[in-house]
Design an enzyme around this catalytic site. Structure first.
Site, PDB file in Angstrom:
ATOM      1  CD  GLU A  19      40.127  35.882  42.155  1.00  0.00           C
ATOM      2  OE1 GLU A  19      40.402  36.817  42.912  1.00  0.00           O
ATOM      3  OE2 GLU A  19      39.459  36.004  41.092  1.00  0.00           O
TER       4      GLU A  19
ATOM      5  CD  GLU B 135      42.262  42.684  41.863  1.00  0.00           C
ATOM      6  OE1 GLU B 135      42.521  42.545  43.067  1.00  0.00           O
ATOM      7  OE2 GLU B 135      41.235  42.229  41.323  1.00  0.00           O
TER       8      GLU B 135
END
Ligand code: BGC
Length: 787
Positions: A636, A353
């Protein structure tokens, strides 16, 4: 060799963008383009300006030009391409010279996006270089340009990619094997690189290492980061060193990187067998704390370090308290900013990502501006946000946006409320911190297009986003909002409420911004939209008893912080808000967009004690839980590692996402209590308004702002608070004491109540403050309901 002023060479480009004919395409060996040329003399002001499609590293007479990394950088390459300018006289010699420009796949064409739909060749299939050498910056005509006469060949870099890593065969030397071909290229998209270059930070030594059952050596550097390992090795030609990267160890203490998904994240170095050899990658970086090294053949490492890299090279703030977990949390946030401010504000540095997620940037922008000087960094990125914005005003989920040119696998990868709002929230923070009205003026048209886009989703003040991904106006809502035990989930906010609240937040903000830059017409229209949303919100989401429709922490936090709850319902809403905290036993019940509002809104309703309880509790979900579990960056997910050490599902589990580090803005603005005054931005006027949490005493914070160093700190003895602040020379302070402060003295003078102006210099404020009401978690009976 120093950098020349970016725009010192004012004239247009005459050089050509040349591609190496030795290049075989993405994922194949890297190539160079080169040229030998003669100089009668070296005047001392020779300047090179250079850029590339793909990443470049330039050498003159075998010596490297500059120390910048990952040049030319990352932008929306089809619309904006950065170039760098270097003074190179000290590399040149009278007579024969040789220039060589190494080229790697980089963000241009190596894999971007993830899983089953990786995108390659996003902004083009061909790596290429463009360069001009002038005897002096003011010279109109260059003495050397890239053109069809250059040559090319393969490099020892056998493969490189941002996610992939790099394979380097030191037995090979760069040899000319082909020519070059000029590409059709519009040089008007070239822009002088707009922010600080990516640079290496201080290397970190190994803190622990061990050999695993397969004979591989695992090195723990003690700090998760974005960067690369650099090692020295001795051995036979053909022997190989392979390096893998991991952020955490699994439950049994083994090396683990299942959460990297399709990012190979590895280095392979093949020895030349010539004494001690040194390697660090050229065209990639990784996110990691641990490195696992496999050696095949006869070789041994003589040294290995971890080299953090970042566009953030200077730290501009500090926050300390009596709670070591809180202090580490601030440090973890700084490391997550460093790791994810590598040319672009990314979500994470390790998996497949590493993208400029807009939502993460918007919630983190305030914190980012405290911890580092981010004015030029965000200005550069915002210009790419504008470049990637869609015709109908939709702002993409990530910038630079690979899906704009390659939408087939990611249709509709734009237009999420909470994410697209970065187009207004980020310039606003830059304005507040640096007094920068230029960025407001420059981005206002894009902001207005965004607000009009959001209004058009449901053609009115109530936004009802579609559920399906890629649908027009799909929203991530309050991404990763915890919902408690699955058997008895806690309420979470609905997409319509989250989207409608953000339409109100941003329409109000854009109206305010338009007034600041004198666009009164736009201001009036935005303010009218905002007031329509406000009354529609009250009709749609506020019940007769003052309970908000979804009755979750995020709804109350955002609605209360942004004054969306009608006056007559405010008291009731406060109680309902408190019950959402009690219901979760004082634990966090907010995700990406709700979390930054949670603690400030609790202080706003006069519950600093509850804010303290939520902040300081050490169970999951919570900020301090992850620190207690050994985090060295921000996770996260709140539950990335369970209390028993088991690792959460690897499909989306990064240990280095700065979004939840946005709480640091509250530590500076709420707890230490200093913030910029929107009426007089850039810290020309500083509002001092602390929140006293006795367990944290003493608190000390400082910030090297554009106006100078600001300091604020307090300590508590019994009910007596001593608050010391320092106002920079050119600034003035405005003191606002917490509710309930009594017998206050400012520099020994009785406080007259209300806002107290503070002149430049140091000030000591002493006042008494009764302890704030707390949740009393220890004697909490979860079944008790208030009201
Ligand atoms: C990213 C986040 C992003 C989120 C939104 C995740 O995959 O890592 O940073 O905000 O998606 O969906």
């Amino acid at each position: 060799m120093e950098k020349a002023a970016p725009d010192s060479v004012a004239t247009g480009w005459v050089a050509e963008m040349i591609r190496p004919l030795s290049d075989q395409g993405v994922g194949t060996p890297a190539s160079f383009v080169s040229k030998t040329f003669r100089l009668d003399r070296v005047g001392g002001r020779e300047v090179l300006r250079i850029s590339a499609l793909g990443l470049y590293r330039c050498f003159i007479n075998g010596r490297r030009v500059g120390h910048d990394l990952l040049t030319p950088g990352w932008t929306a390459y089809d619309k904006r391409l950065s170039f760098q300018t270097y003074l190179v006289a000290d590399l040149l010699v009278p007579g024969e010279n040789e220039i060589s420009i190494w080229l790697g796949d980089g963000w241009l064409r190596s894999q971007l996006m993830w899983g089953k739909a990786p995108i390659f060749n996003t902004w083009g299939e061909h790596i290429a270089a463009i360069a001009e050498l002038r005897a002096a910056p003011e010279d109109r005509d260059p003495i050397l340009v890239t053109d069809a006469s250059w040559q090319s060949g393969e490099l020892p870099i056998r493969k490189s990619g941002i996610y992939y890593g790099e394979a380097f065969d030191a037995r090979l030397t760069p040899v000319v094997s082909a020519g070059v071909e000029p590409l059709p290229f519009d040089s008007s998209i070239l822009v002088a690189h707009e922010t600080t270059p990516v640079r290496e930070l201080v290397p970190i030594e190994v803190v622990r290492s061990w050999t695993d059952a397969e004979g591989r050596t695992v090195y723990d550097f003690g700090q998760n980061l974005g960067g690369y390992v650099a090692f020295s090795v001795k051995g036979d030609a053909g022997a190989r060193v392979e390096v893998e990267h991991g952020e955490v160890l699994d439950q049994s203490g083994q090396f683990y990187n299942g959460n990297y998904r399709t990012a190979a994240a590895r280095f392979e170095y093949t020895l030349a067998g010539k004494g001690e050899e040194h390697y660090r990658p050229t065209f990639t970086f990784q996110g990691y704390r641990y490195a696992r090294v496999t050696i095949s053949g006869n070789a041994r490492l003589t040294h290995i370090v971890s080299v953090p890299i970042s566009s953030v090279t200077e730290v501009k703030a500090s926050f300390t308290s009596a709670n070591p977990l809180v202090n580490r949390l601030v440090l973890n946030t700084l490391w997550s900013q460093r790791s994810n401010f590598i040319e672009v504000p990314t979500d994470c540095p390790q998996r497949d990502e590493r993208l400029g997620w807009t939502g993460d940037a918007q919630v983190f922008a305030g914190t980012a501006c405290y911890l580092a000087d981010t004015q030029s960094f965000f200005t550069k990125w915002l210009r790419d946000v504008v470049a990637d914005q869609r015709e109908d005003g939709a702002v993409p989920h990530v910038v630079p946006d690979p899906t704009r040119l390659k939408p087939q696998d990611y249709p509709g990868f734009f237009g999420s409320t909470g994410w697209g709002d970065a187009i207004a929230q980020v310039p606003w923070q830059v304005y507040l911190h640096y007094g920068d009205t230029a960025i407001l003026r420059e981005t206002l048209p894009a902001m207005v297009k965004w607000v009009d886009f959001v209004w058009s989703i449901s053609d009115g003040p109530i936004v009802s986003p579609p559920r399906q991904w890629g649908g027009r106006g799909f929203t991530f809502g309050d991404w990763l909002q915890p919902s408690g035990p699955s058997a008895k989930p806690l309420p979470t906010i609905g997409d319509d409420a989250a989207a409608t609240i953000y339409l109100f937040i941003t329409a109000s903000l854009v109206g305010r911004i338009a007034r600041i830059v004198g666009e009164t017409g736009i201001a009036a229209r935005m303010e009218d939209m905002a007031s329509q949303v406000k009354s529609a919100f009250a009709r749609e989401f506020v019940t007769a008893s003052g309970r908000l429709a979804y009755d979750d922490q995020t709804s109350y936090a955002l609605a209360i912080l942004h004054d969306l709850v009608p006056e007559e319902h405010r008291e009731a809403a406060k109680d309902y808000f408190k019950s959402t905290i009690l219901r979760s036993e004082g634990r966090i019940g907010t995700g990406f967009i709700g979390t930054p509002a949670l603690l400030p809104s609790l202080v706003k309703i006069g519950e600093p004690g509850i804010a303290a309880d939520v902040f300081l509790q050490e169970q999951v979900p919570g900020w301090l839980y992850q620190v207690k579990m050994g985090a060295t960056t921000i996770w996260e997910r709140w539950d990335a590692i369970a209390p028993d050490g088991s690792i959460y599902n690897p499909q989306m589990n990064s240990y280095n996402h700065y979004a939840y580090g946005a709480v640091c803005q509250w530590l500076f603005e709420g707890v230490a209590g200093f913030r910029p005054d929107p009426q007089d931005p850039g810290f020309a006027t500083i509002i001092f308004e602390p929140t006293i949490i006795p367990e944290l005493s003493p608190v000390a914070a400082s910030h090297d702002s554009i106006a100078g160093t600001i300091k604020a700190g307090w300590s508590v003895e019994g009910e007596t608070v001593t608050y010391d602040v320092e106002v920079p020379d050119q600034s003035r302070g405005l003191l606002r004491l917490p509710a309930g402060a009594r017998n206050a003295q400012v520099d020994g003078q009785a406080w007259n109540g209300g806002d107290e102006p503070l002149s430049a210099g140091q000030h000591r404020i002493v006042f008494e403050l009764a302890p704030a009401a707390r949740l009393g978690l220890d004697k909490l009976d979860i079944n008790a309901r208030t009201p």
